[in-house]
Every structure is written in structure tokens, then in C-alpha cells.
Design a protein around this motif. Sequence first.
Motif, PDB file in Angstrom:
ATOM      1  N   ASP A  37      16.793  68.714  32.243  1.00 28.10           N
ATOM      2  CA  ASP A  37      16.665  68.524  30.799  1.00 28.10           C
ATOM      3  C   ASP A  37      17.057  69.772  30.021  1.00 28.10           C
ATOM      4  O   ASP A  37      17.332  69.697  28.831  1.00 28.10           O
ATOM      5  CB  ASP A  37      15.231  68.121  30.437  1.00 28.10           C
ATOM      6  N   THR A  38      17.055  70.916  30.686  1.00 34.22           N
ATOM      7  CA  THR A  38      17.403  72.167  30.012  1.00 34.22           C
ATOM      8  C   THR A  38      18.896  72.281  29.715  1.00 34.22           C
ATOM      9  O   THR A  38      19.297  73.110  28.903  1.00 34.22           O
ATOM     10  CB  THR A  38      16.975  73.374  30.865  1.00 34.22           C
ATOM     11  N   VAL A  39      19.712  71.448  30.363  1.00 35.21           N
ATOM     12  CA  VAL A  39      21.160  71.475  30.131  1.00 35.21           C
ATOM     13  C   VAL A  39      21.462  70.697  28.858  1.00 35.21           C
ATOM     14  O   VAL A  39      21.084  69.533  28.726  1.00 35.21           O
ATOM     15  CB  VAL A  39      21.940  70.872  31.322  1.00 35.21           C
ATOM     16  N   GLN A  40      22.136  71.367  27.928  1.00 38.49           N
ATOM     17  CA  GLN A  40      22.493  70.713  26.668  1.00 38.49           C
ATOM     18  C   GLN A  40      23.680  69.788  26.901  1.00 38.49           C
ATOM     19  O   GLN A  40      24.724  70.201  27.405  1.00 38.49           O
ATOM     20  CB  GLN A  40      22.844  71.749  25.608  1.00 38.49           C
ATOM     21  N   LEU A  41      23.506  68.532  26.513  1.00 35.49           N
ATOM     22  CA  LEU A  41      24.551  67.525  26.653  1.00 35.49           C
ATOM     23  C   LEU A  41      25.223  67.337  25.300  1.00 35.49           C
ATOM     24  O   LEU A  41      24.549  67.166  24.293  1.00 35.49           O
ATOM     25  CB  LEU A  41      23.977  66.201  27.143  1.00 35.49           C
ATOM     26  N   ARG A  42      26.542  67.355  25.299  1.00 34.66           N
ATOM     27  CA  ARG A  42      27.279  67.205  24.043  1.00 34.66           C
ATOM     28  C   ARG A  42      27.779  65.776  23.918  1.00 34.66           C
ATOM     29  O   ARG A  42      28.315  65.194  24.855  1.00 34.66           O
ATOM     30  CB  ARG A  42      28.446  68.179  24.024  1.00 34.66           C
TER      31      ARG A  42
END
Length: 100
Positions: free
Chosen positions: A64-69
Amino acid sequence: MKFYLSSAAAAVVLMSGFGAAMAQDVIVVQPEQKTIVREYIKKEPLASVNLLGVELKLGSPVPDTVQLREVPNVKYRVAVINDQTVLVDPETHQIVEVLN
């Protein structure tokens, strides 16, 4: 003898149902969407997130810490992880495509 035959028949039925259920989970990303994502990444480069121990394959969870664009006209979200562009299902946070 009939017990073994019935058990074998039940096993075949269960396995065929399991195979059908697995087939429903397969996500196919259309080539047009892959093209849109590749063009988007060229125009709007994303910084790569380095994650140790994350295997980039179909179905792998993305933290969840990975920012999804969000990419216009594409159902899935995009991220660059360990220098690989991946498409991620925004609901499950699972990788649906690894782009080369």
C-alpha cells in the motif's frame, strides 16, 4: 470398488470446477491499454520505487505504500517498481501486467 469410483468422479468434478474458477481470475490487459500506458510513461516519467524481496509477477501484491498513478482511459493503475513498469488492480493491489 464403487467407493473408489465415486471418489475419483468427485475429484474430477471438483478439479474441473477449480480450473473454471481459476480461469475466471485471469485478467487480460488489452494491447491498446498497454500502448496508452507506454505513451503516458514517456510523457510523464515515474520515479522507480526500489522494493527488496518483491517479486514482480502476475498476481503479486503491491504494498500500500507504493503510490499508484492513474492513467487516462485505463482501468488499472501504473507504478514503476525496481525499474519495471507494472499495471496494478486498484481494488486488490495485485499486479495484472508487467510491461517490458
